[in-house]
Design a protein around this motif. Structure first.
Motif, short mmCIF file in Angstrom:
data_model
loop_
_atom_site.label_atom_id
_atom_site.label_comp_id
_atom_site.label_asym_id
_atom_site.label_seq_id
_atom_site.Cartn_x
_atom_site.Cartn_y
_atom_site.Cartn_z
N GLU A 180 -16.51 -18.97 -148.46
CA GLU A 180 -17.09 -17.42 -148.33
C GLU A 180 -17.57 -16.97 -149.69
OE1 GLU A 180 -16.23 -13.42 -146.54
OE2 GLU A 180 -16.67 -15.52 -146.07
N SER A 181 -17.43 -17.59 -151.13
CA SER A 181 -18.05 -17.23 -152.20
C SER A 181 -19.42 -17.96 -152.15
CB SER A 181 -17.38 -17.61 -153.29
OG SER A 181 -16.09 -16.86 -153.55
N ALA A 182 -19.65 -19.03 -151.41
CA ALA A 182 -20.60 -19.93 -151.27
C ALA A 182 -21.70 -19.31 -150.63
CB ALA A 182 -20.66 -21.31 -150.92
N GLY A 183 -21.14 -18.63 -149.48
CA GLY A 183 -21.94 -17.81 -148.53
C GLY A 183 -22.67 -16.45 -149.31
N ALA A 184 -21.87 -15.89 -150.32
CA ALA A 184 -22.35 -14.94 -151.01
C ALA A 184 -23.46 -15.19 -151.71
CB ALA A 184 -21.35 -14.32 -151.69
N LEU A 185 -23.46 -16.50 -152.49
CA LEU A 185 -24.70 -17.03 -153.01
C LEU A 185 -25.81 -17.08 -152.13
CD1 LEU A 185 -22.86 -19.44 -155.37
CD2 LEU A 185 -23.89 -17.44 -156.04
N ILE A 186 -25.60 -17.85 -150.91
CA ILE A 186 -26.72 -18.15 -150.17
C ILE A 186 -27.50 -16.72 -149.44
CG2 ILE A 186 -27.18 -18.96 -147.89
CD1 ILE A 186 -24.99 -20.96 -148.35
N GLY A 187 -26.50 -15.68 -149.51
CA GLY A 187 -27.11 -14.33 -148.90
C GLY A 187 -28.13 -13.86 -149.81
N VAL A 188 -27.87 -14.00 -151.10
CA VAL A 188 -28.73 -13.42 -152.09
C VAL A 188 -29.86 -14.23 -152.07
CG1 VAL A 188 -28.91 -12.97 -154.60
CG2 VAL A 188 -26.90 -12.31 -153.38
#
Length: 579
Positions: A180-188
């Motif tokens: 989930e945290s990696a997804g946050a980085l990817i979204g940005v």
């Protein structure tokens, strides 16, 4: 090693190097440093270049990471406390922990994900009329970046670490929180890089479909269709954009429609239906992705939507404006690679049915999908007689269809694949009882709302009526359809997060130290599909990385269970060429 990053006044940040979230009283003092925000990118870059790359701990990736990216600094790993809190707060795996049992606080107020309504079976095939995600518009997720005053990142991180350690399955939860945290980085990063987009080509596509851009009013093609609809219904003043007026006009003309939804209109034989369906399709294109959308969202050759990871309670992403999750096929030809670059468009085949296979550990269904199209494999198993029936039956199982073709085919699917069907049936029964269900890695569904509880209470009251009982059963079935699909959709979202996170790592490894947009990088995500923008000479390597990342995601979720996740990876110049 973790580095906690938090605000220190208006223009500074405090960094605290943590060996662990909780420290023994006799442990050595932790290193802490306050730096001006202007100097933060340099310090983060230095830490990222060190031999022991840290995991950054912060309240919200969207509050910290854009400025770092703008300064040319990428972060490999982080803990997004906001997203992780939302998971741990409601997961059945952490139900007895201090974090889950605490009174509502500032971290709960940061953002409320959208609860998708229980899907109707007909909506599965009515893609022209409704968005596939209620949070995929500018108003779908009304959250703000950051949290109210009173949050304490250090205390929250300690609570989260304790919740995971005391949970029923720490390994699953740790993988989910990392993904989930990696997804946050990817979204940005997706927003920062942007999707390569040709405004000129978009205008040409719109002009070909709608006519030239008008100074005001409807484009020429829609005006022509409006006249045909008015003539066909003998209603010269009709506004075809008004569903109530349109329905009345249809009924006055002898067309016994009960709604103006496309799936119903397609069943009706009348000369007005063809121009009306065409009008609806083109009108939706104009509204969602017309010239106004182009002016607002495409600049300098890039489309930069605002992704919201975890914006839906199942863990699926939403967008806050731009409608990236609904980019229609009519304009995908405007998504074009830069000169000397290619797009690698990757699509996971039959993701949700394959995830259901792994969840249920259904060996028969795994065998049906091994090395081939899963629906064709279901036909080969003898469960149904053609591919279209296999797809309808499987969608019916995951979405709770009990009537029509799906209802007819369900018993045959259940006999062939009892474990898979039993898993979604059990999830539906849990929802009907008002219980939570939980994904593969630990994301849990919300409890039904007060309306559901009131309906059940009324049905069991001493003075209940038959109408009360029918209402309660209907509410229970509706929520059961939601939980039936939740376990599959949430687990599929977890697979997609692991896929993207692994792919991100592999793309970084192809060009170590390169700036994000100077090397192969992700530029688009849509539930089970990604696009990578890559220098042409690295395209084959990227395609291989896409497939290898999908295999790894399957192993992370389902271990050695032999469920396959085949991915097609098309190397193209334009998104429209991929399908």
């Amino acid at each position: 090693m973790h580095i906690l990053l938090e605000r220190s006044g208006r223009d500074a940040a405090r960094l605290t190097w943590l060996e662990s979230a909780r420290r023994d009283a006799d442990a050595a003092p932790e290193r802490s440093r306050v730096v001006p925000l202007a100097g933060l990118p340099g310090l983060v870059a230095a830490e990222e270049a060190a031999s022991e790359r840290p995991r950054w701990v912060w309240d919200d990736t969207r509050a910290w990471y854009p400025a770092l990216l703008a300064a040319g600094v990428r972060v490999e790993r982080c803990v997004d406390l906001r997203l992780c809190h939302a998971i741990l707060r409601t997961s059945t795996l952490t139900a007895a922990t201090a974090l889950a049992t605490a009174e509502p606080g500032p971290w709960d107020a940061m953002e409320e994900p959208v609860v998708e309504a229980a899907p109707r079976h007909t909506a599965l095939f009515d893609l022209d009329d409704a968005p596939d995600d209620p949070a995929s518009s500018a108003t779908g997720s009304a959250a703000t970046v950051g949290a109210p005053a009173g949050r304490d990142p250090r205390a929250e991180f300690a609570l989260q670490e304790d919740a995971v350690a005391q949970s029923a399955d720490p390994r699953r939860l740790r993988l989910l929180l990392a993904a989930e945290s990696a997804g946050a980085l990817i979204g940005v990063e997706l927003q920062h890089a942007g999707l390569p987009y040709s405004a000129q080509r978009h205008d040409e596509l719109l002009t070909g479909l709608l006519g030239p851009r008008p100074a005001y009013g409807r484009p020429a093609v829609l005006e022509e269709l409006t006249r045909a609809i008015r003539d066909g219904l003998d209603s010269p003043e009709l506004n075809p954009d008004s569903p109530p007026d349109l329905l009345k006009a249809l009924q006055r003309a002898g067309v016994m429609a009960t709604s103006t939804r496309s799936w119903e209109l397609r069943r009706i034989e009348h000369p007005v239906i063809e121009p009306l369906l065409r009008y609806k399709k083109l009108s939706r294109l104009l509204t969602a992705n017309g010239w106004t959308w182009l002016d607002a969202w495409v600049h300098d050759g890039r489309f930069r939507p605002d992704y919201v990871p975890g914006g839906v309670v199942t863990g699926r992403w939403a967008t806050r404006g731009g409608g990236a999750l609904q980019l229609p096929k009519q304009v995908r030809g405007a998504v074009v690679a830069d000169p000397g670059w290619k797009l690698v468009v990757a699509d996971a085949a039959q993701l949700e049915p394959r995830v259901l296979t792994g969840l249920a550990a259904d060996q028969a269904m795994a065998a049906a999908g091994r090395g081939k199209d899963l629906y064709e494999g279901i036909v080969a198993s003898g469960a149904v007689d053609e591919r279209a029936h296999a797809k309808v039956a499987m969608l019916g199982a995951m979405y709770g269809a009990t009537t029509g073709e799906s209802g007819r085919l369900m018993p045959r699917l259940q006999r062939a694949f009892p474990r898979a069907v039993a898993l979604v049936e059990e999830a539906a029964r849990a929802g009907e009882r008002g219980e939570k269900v939980t994904s593969r890695l630990g994301r849990s569904s919300p409890l039904p709302g007060t309306g559901w509880a009131a309906a059940q209470a009324a049905a069991f009251a001493a003075d209940s009526t038959a109408a009360d009982e029918r209402r309660a059963r209907s509410r229970a079935r509706d929520w059961g359809r939601f939980t039936r699909n939740f376990v599959v959709q949430a687990s599929a979202a977890e697979w997609a997060l692991c896929w993207m996170a692994e792919l991100r790592n592999r793309l970084t490894a192809l060009a170590p130290g390169a700036a994000l947009t100077e090397a192969p990088h992700l530029v688009y995500f849509l539930h089970d599909e990604v696009i990578v923008h890559t220098p042409a000479d690295r395209a084959e390597e990227v395609a291989a990385a896409v497939r290898a990342a999908a295999e790894q995601a399957g192993r992370l979720l389902f271990g050695a269970f032999p469920v396959e996740f085949p991915v097609t990876a098309a190397i193209v110049d334009s998104y429209a060429e991929a399908k």
